[in-house]
Write a protein that holds these residues in place. Structure first.
Motif, PDB file in Angstrom:
ATOM      1  N   LEU A 251      15.280   7.865   7.491  1.00  0.00           N
ATOM      2  CA  LEU A 251      15.575   6.287   7.597  1.00  0.00           C
ATOM      3  C   LEU A 251      16.620   5.448   6.520  1.00  0.00           C
ATOM      4  N   SER A 252      17.388   4.361   7.043  1.00  0.00           N
ATOM      5  CA  SER A 252      17.794   3.433   6.156  1.00  0.00           C
ATOM      6  C   SER A 252      18.104   2.318   7.314  1.00  0.00           C
ATOM      7  N   VAL A 253      17.275   1.313   6.139  1.00  0.00           N
ATOM      8  CA  VAL A 253      17.314  -0.305   6.825  1.00  0.00           C
ATOM      9  C   VAL A 253      17.835  -0.452   5.862  1.00  0.00           C
ATOM     10  N   GLY A 254      19.099  -2.378   6.684  1.00  0.00           N
ATOM     11  CA  GLY A 254      19.501  -2.937   5.812  1.00  0.00           C
ATOM     12  C   GLY A 254      20.985  -3.171   6.787  1.00  0.00           C
ATOM     13  N   HIS A 255      21.643  -4.221   6.154  1.00  0.00           N
ATOM     14  CA  HIS A 255      22.452  -4.835   6.590  1.00  0.00           C
ATOM     15  C   HIS A 255      23.943  -4.003   6.226  1.00  0.00           C
ATOM     16  N   LEU A 256      24.933  -3.862   7.526  1.00  0.00           N
ATOM     17  CA  LEU A 256      25.768  -2.697   6.983  1.00  0.00           C
ATOM     18  C   LEU A 256      26.699  -3.441   6.919  1.00  0.00           C
ATOM     19  N   ILE A 257      27.037  -3.297   4.600  1.00  0.00           N
ATOM     20  CA  ILE A 257      27.976  -3.348   4.121  1.00  0.00           C
ATOM     21  C   ILE A 257      27.777  -3.036   3.179  1.00  0.00           C
ATOM     22  N   ASP A 321      10.667  10.857   8.161  1.00  0.00           N
ATOM     23  CA  ASP A 321       9.083  11.181   7.292  1.00  0.00           C
ATOM     24  C   ASP A 321      10.109  10.948   5.683  1.00  0.00           C
ATOM     25  N   ALA A 322      10.669  10.574   6.148  1.00  0.00           N
ATOM     26  CA  ALA A 322      11.774  10.326   4.277  1.00  0.00           C
ATOM     27  C   ALA A 322      12.032   8.479   4.885  1.00  0.00           C
ATOM     28  N   MET A 323      11.529   7.727   3.949  1.00  0.00           N
ATOM     29  CA  MET A 323      12.680   6.119   3.567  1.00  0.00           C
ATOM     30  C   MET A 323      14.164   6.290   2.261  1.00  0.00           C
ATOM     31  N   VAL A 324      15.412   6.486   2.997  1.00  0.00           N
ATOM     32  CA  VAL A 324      16.442   6.652   1.871  1.00  0.00           C
ATOM     33  C   VAL A 324      17.339   4.726   1.571  1.00  0.00           C
ATOM     34  N   LEU A 325      16.214   4.243   0.580  1.00  0.00           N
ATOM     35  CA  LEU A 325      17.732   3.756   0.054  1.00  0.00           C
ATOM     36  C   LEU A 325      18.774   3.877  -0.752  1.00  0.00           C
ATOM     37  N   ALA A 326      20.266   3.605  -1.010  1.00  0.00           N
ATOM     38  CA  ALA A 326      21.403   3.877  -1.174  1.00  0.00           C
ATOM     39  C   ALA A 326      21.526   2.408  -1.777  1.00  0.00           C
ATOM     40  N   CYS A 342       3.555   2.047   5.168  1.00  0.00           N
ATOM     41  CA  CYS A 342       3.646   2.694   6.862  1.00  0.00           C
ATOM     42  C   CYS A 342       3.221   3.920   6.326  1.00  0.00           C
ATOM     43  N   GLY A 343       2.822   4.787   5.890  1.00  0.00           N
ATOM     44  CA  GLY A 343       2.525   5.914   4.362  1.00  0.00           C
ATOM     45  C   GLY A 343       3.788   7.302   4.965  1.00  0.00           C
ATOM     46  N   THR A 344       5.428   5.984   4.478  1.00  0.00           N
ATOM     47  CA  THR A 344       7.003   6.791   4.624  1.00  0.00           C
ATOM     48  C   THR A 344       6.720   7.020   3.162  1.00  0.00           C
ATOM     49  N   PRO A 345       7.285   8.392   2.231  1.00  0.00           N
ATOM     50  CA  PRO A 345       7.716   7.931   1.107  1.00  0.00           C
ATOM     51  C   PRO A 345       9.488   7.295   1.156  1.00  0.00           C
ATOM     52  N   VAL A 346       9.837   7.483   0.167  1.00  0.00           N
ATOM     53  CA  VAL A 346      11.047   6.931  -0.376  1.00  0.00           C
ATOM     54  C   VAL A 346      12.121   7.585  -1.341  1.00  0.00           C
ATOM     55  N   VAL A 347      13.138   7.835  -1.103  1.00  0.00           N
ATOM     56  CA  VAL A 347      14.062   8.055  -1.909  1.00  0.00           C
ATOM     57  C   VAL A 347      14.792   7.076  -2.700  1.00  0.00           C
ATOM     58  N   ALA A 348      14.518   6.051  -3.301  1.00  0.00           N
ATOM     59  CA  ALA A 348      15.815   5.097  -3.546  1.00  0.00           C
ATOM     60  C   ALA A 348      16.524   5.445  -4.869  1.00  0.00           C
ATOM     61  N   SER A 349      17.578   4.285  -4.698  1.00  0.00           N
ATOM     62  CA  SER A 349      18.176   4.212  -5.778  1.00  0.00           C
ATOM     63  C   SER A 349      18.240   3.427  -6.827  1.00  0.00           C
ATOM     64  N   PRO A 350      18.998   3.444  -8.980  1.00  0.00           N
ATOM     65  CA  PRO A 350      18.035   3.321  -9.564  1.00  0.00           C
ATOM     66  C   PRO A 350      18.166   2.282  -9.681  1.00  0.00           C
TER      67      PRO A 350
END
Length: 417
Positions: A251-257, A321-326, A342-350
């Protein structure tokens, strides 16, 4: 803590000593606030304010200017929605005023502070004439909002506290005129709030004295964002189909920019066979993201689902299964805490704030760089041995709003002391 203060007369009919015992009367000033036409716009500002007001420490009138546009005709695209926003509305018991300001295309970055000031000045005069009284301006985003706020504060004799939130500290100061105005606002504000320690460091680099900046992270609404009975139940509620059909769900959430980095996640999919990506959000990059998915041969595994109601997001987090923030730049990404709640682990940018939010294995992983290869490697690592959803939820429970709410009230009262 040393704060800039002004000696202010007590509001009409209220003695100065009583200010400490009654709720603070805030004028919340920001262009980042939800409205009838943009229910998810700046919802993080609304959430923080709602929790502060609910705690009884403050009342607030929200002054949230919006760009003027002459027509609501759909042929004008996104601009038309501004014409549909009411001049006054109520949300969650808070009264919002939406004066119009001029925001010419391509010129708004330079005309914004003056245009905002003119619109807000007239609106504030009307509010005062109607009998409203305020103790302090609670402003959000350094530019153009914070710049206009300090002008209002000087004219109306109100102290100003500005919350910096990300690109107003990391990106806009690199432009000559906005940069100069931002540094002036930093100097003129009575206090500054940063939503992460990394963002505070950015403010200090721009000239803010360390003692002038208070770190108050965003929180997460643990009632709105909660565990689903199971990922399968959440998938079924969204009509996504069982896992053996979609494979692992990202899952990726955010404005499409561009700076939100959705394109990096799509580019990682060829290295993640059978994984499906859901993208929630609208914006100008939608067509480019779809074209990229088609060029890479992964269009059948990318679903661009548009913007979703805030209270429906928990279903998507719960199904993933995972939320990805890039994102390349963030002050404090609320989606990280929402996902973990919500119990979903993340992969996050630095980005700023990521390592402050993701500090334990049950929360997820923070990448060292934002590349398709790094995203794919971290997703594989995380899903090879995922934490239990209960453990991820328990971690997120340490990020409720109580601490931030208490910190706001304390800071505002110190400014007024």
């Amino acid at each position: 803590m040393q704060l800039q203060t002004r000696t202010l007369p007590a509001p009409a009919g209220v003695s100065a000593p009583s200010r400490a015992s009654r709720p603070l009367r805030l004028l919340t000033f920001t262009t980042l606030y939800p409205n009838a036409a943009q229910p998810n716009h700046g919802v993080f500002v609304e959430n923080r304010l709602r929790h502060l007001v609910a705690g009884g420490e403050a009342t607030s009138t929200v002054l949230a200017p919006v760009p003027w546009f002459p027509s609501a005709s759909p042929r004008f695209g996104d601009w038309a929605r501004y014409a549909t926003i009411p001049l006054r509305e109520e949300r969650h018991g808070l009264v919002l005023h939406h004066p119009r300001f001029l925001a010419p295309p391509r010129l708004g970055m330079f005309t914004g502070p003056a245009a905002l000031y003119v619109a807000a000045r007239a609106a504030l005069r009307r509010l005062l004439a109607e009998g409203h009284r305020f103790d302090l301006i609670d402003a959000h985003y350094l530019y153009p909002d914070g710049v206009a706020a300090v002008r209002l504060g000087r004219e109306f004799g109100l102290p100003v506290v500005i919350t910096a939130r990300g690109s107003d500290t990391s990106q806009l100061p690199h432009f000559r005129l906005p940069g100069r105005a931002i540094r002036h606002a930093i100097a003129e504000a009575d206090a500054l709030i940063a939503v992460s320690a990394g963002l505070k460091a950015g403010l200090v680099e721009l000239g803010a004295p360390e003692e002038k900046v208070t770190v108050l992270r965003n929180g997460v609404d643990l009632d709105t964002f909660r565990l689903a009975p199971s990922p399968e139940v959440a998938r079924a509620a969204l009509g996504l189909g069982p896992k053996h059909e979609t494979g692992p769900l990202l899952l990726s959430v955010g404005h499409l920019i561009e700076r939100k980095g959705h394109h990096h996640i799509i580019a990682a999919l060829p290295q993640l066979p059978r994984h499906t990506l859901l993208v929630l959000g609208d914006g100008p990059e939608r067509a480019a993201l779809r074209d990229l998915a088609e060029r890479l041969g992964v269009a059948d595994r990318v679903r661009l689902l548009g913007s979703q109601p805030h209270d429906r997001l928990s279903l998507y987090y719960g199904a993933a299964d995972a939320m990805v923030l890039a994102s390349s730049r963030e002050g404090w990404a609320n989606v990280l805490l929402e996902s973990m709640a919500c119990g979903t682990p993340v992969v996050a940018s630095p980005a700023w704030g990521s390592r402050e939010a993701v500090r334990a294995p049950e929360a997820g992983l923070v990448m060292d760089e934002i590349t398709p290869e790094a995203i794919a490697a971290c997703v594989r690592q995380l899903l090879a041995a995922p934490p239990s959803r209960a453990a991820t939820r328990a971690y997120a429970e340490g990020f409720g709003w109580d601490e931030t709410t208490a910190g706001q009230a304390s800071l505002f009262r110190k400014v007024l002391a």
